[in-house]
Design an enzyme around this catalytic site. Structure first.
Site, PDB file in Angstrom:
ATOM      1  N   LYS A  15      41.587  22.458  24.987  1.00  0.00           N
ATOM      2  CA  LYS A  15      42.149  21.418  25.658  1.00  0.00           C
ATOM      3  C   LYS A  15      43.053  20.611  24.780  1.00  0.00           C
ATOM      4  CE  LYS A  15      41.933  19.936  30.064  1.00  0.00           C
ATOM      5  NZ  LYS A  15      41.422  20.826  31.116  1.00  0.00           N
TER       6      LYS A  15
HETATM    7  N1  GLU Z   1      43.822  22.284  33.225  1.00  0.00           N
HETATM    8  C1  GLU Z   1      43.568  23.205  33.881  1.00  0.00           C
HETATM    9  C2  GLU Z   1      41.817  23.379  33.958  1.00  0.00           C
HETATM   10  O1  GLU Z   1      41.210  22.323  33.683  1.00  0.00           O
HETATM   11  C3  GLU Z   1      44.086  24.654  33.886  1.00  0.00           C
HETATM   12  C4  GLU Z   1      43.658  25.215  32.542  1.00  0.00           C
HETATM   13  C5  GLU Z   1      44.661  26.531  32.445  1.00  0.00           C
HETATM   14  O2  GLU Z   1      45.090  26.981  33.273  1.00  0.00           O
HETATM   15  O3  GLU Z   1      44.558  26.967  31.295  1.00  0.00           O
HETATM   16  O4  GLU Z   1      41.229  23.977  34.435  1.00  0.00           O
END
Ligand code: GLU
Length: 459
Positions: free
Chosen positions: A116
């Protein structure tokens, strides 16, 4: 790993340690030791990267913007997870969100690990030119650790296809000749994004709830009835009646989930309330969701906040404070805004019997326990909101193959994947005493532990 995720992972490991049918080759001392290793591996991130992005603002001032990329675990594949632009982002939050990505991908059999990113800013306070600089700098500073087979960012709160397009373009300039399409997902369609990616999280959120309350319930009615599980009773109690629903958050996730609920022919939903950063709109007779979506499209994402605006839509609704959405007399509450929305100080006011987590970590640990003890079904984030990363995976595949799927193919594949997870998890959930979140964690931890064991990494 911040406390809630960490403690549920630990509970899952404790339950699995006792279950001798799980990894039966591991016995006594070896078993104890392997589980201690698992705690160490899963409770800490592999890497925390931090930089202060140096940006020249349009007024000539130079600022330093704190930013992170946390790589939690890559047992199942390259690190994967969004980049959040938000003024309250911090290292602990990004670390916790990265660990949720590890679990989310493991749960849904997506061949990625968990990561993240976060940039500490309110994007509304920056011009487009400045945001462009910030995106380029982020890639510049973190370019060594990113890439289609290393770590693949995507949108999260405060970012979207525009930011991913800019970031991929910067990645491409920094590494001429390298494969670049799979370096970022959630891009615009013209730039190699997948059809359906924008709607994927909201559609997936709605699908998990709909599948549980219609297909699964209808096929397993007698079996469910025979279970002495309070959650089975909660599900059966709702059946057949109109389901009153409130949706917190009317952005990319909440508005799509609300629209799906409004149009759904499987369930008799009545969306009585929606909210955003300004207001809650409430009408016990139901709201016209398509009209509200059209309004937000034309008004920078904001819902109507005045009688005059509602009159313009020929709509009747009470205009309430934004947090009132949490306490209304509804059957279903979809949380699609920020984390920590339901906590120990407000949980007793929540009346919903089913809570669906469209956002990541919107219910704190204490509130989660309180709701579960009262028979409330919580469809947890890692189960409900995985549509985004699942379609990110399809985007990454399409980028590799340079072959693109139709929107229909994308949704069919998305729902098939989520259904397959639900078919594994729901019978366990309704058949045993653990809440749905715990069931999902156990399943994800089983997957990660088995792979680590088979790779000879548990000693
Ligand atoms: N930000 C989204 C999540 O928390 C998508 C993450 C992604 O597509 O890699 O799942």
């Amino acid at each position: 790993m911040a406390s809630q995720t960490g403690s549920i992972v630990q509970h899952s490991l404790d339950a699995l340690l006792e279950d001798e049918t799980f990894l039966p080759d591991l016995k006594e001392q070896d078993r104890q030791q392997a589980f201690t290793s698992l705690t160490a591996i899963l409770s800490t991130p592999n890497h925390i990267h931090k930089s202060f992005l140096r940006i020249a603002l349009e007024n000539g001032k130079v600022v330093r913007i704190p930013s992170f990329r946390v790589q939690h675990n890559n047992t199942l594949g390259p690190y994967k997870g969004g980049i959040r632009f938000h003024e309250s982002v911090n290292e602990d939050e990004v670390t916790n969100l990265a660990s949720l990505m590890t679990l989310k991908n493991a749960l849904h059999e997506v061949p990625f690990g968990g990561g993240k990113g976060g940039v500490v800013l309110n994007p509304r306070n920056y011009s487009v030119i400045e945001l462009h600089q910030i995106c380029k700098k982020y890639v510049h500073y973190f370019s060594d650790i990113l890439g289609p087979d290393k770590d693949i960012p995507a949108p999260d709160m405060g970012t979207g296809d525009r930011e991913m397009d800019w970031m991929m373009a910067e990645y491409k300039s920094i590494r001429p000749g390298a494969t670049y399409r799979g370096s970022f997902t959630g891009k615009s369609i013209i730039n190699g994004g997948s059809l359906g990616r924008r709607e994927a999280t909201g559609k997936g959120v709605y699908f998990t709830y709909r599948y549980m309350m219609s297909d699964f319930l209808n096929e397993n009615r007698e079996w469910l009835d025979a279970q002495e599980n309070p959650f089975a009773q909660t599900a059966l109690d709702q059946d057949g009646k109109p389901l009153k629903m409130a949706v917190q958050g009317f952005g990319n996730v909440g508005s799509v989930a609300a629209l799906e609920a409004y149009r759904c022919s499987y369930l008799n939903n009545k969306i009585v309330a929606v909210s955003d950063r300004n207001v809650t709109l409430y009408n016990p007779e139901g709201l016209d969701i398509p009209a509200l979506v059209e309004f937000t499209d034309k008004n920078e994402g904001d819902l109507p906040t005045t009688e005059a605006e509602l009159n313009g839509l020929e709509m009747k609704a009470d205009i309430l404070d934004r947090e009132k959405v949490l306490y209304l007399d509804v059957d279903v509450l979809v949380l699609a805004a920020l984390e920590d929305q339901i906590h120990k100080d407000n949980v007793e006011q929540v009346k919903a019997k089913i809570v669906v987590e469209g956002a990541n970590a919107p219910v704190t640990g204490e509130a989660d326990e309180y709701l579960a003890d009262n028979g409330v079904i919580i469809v947890p984030d890692i189960l409900a909101n995985a549509g985004g990363v699942i379609v990110s995976y399809f985007e990454w595949l399409q980028g590799r193959e340079t072959q693109f799927y139709s929107e229909e193919q994308v949704y069919d594949m998305l729902f098939e994947k989520m259904q397959s997870t639900m078919d594994t998890i729901l019978p366990q959930f309704f058949g045993d005493p653990f809440p749905l979140r715990q069931n999902c964690y156990i399943h994800a931890v089983m997957k990660l532990s088995t792979v680590l064991f088979r790779q000879g990494k548990l000693y």
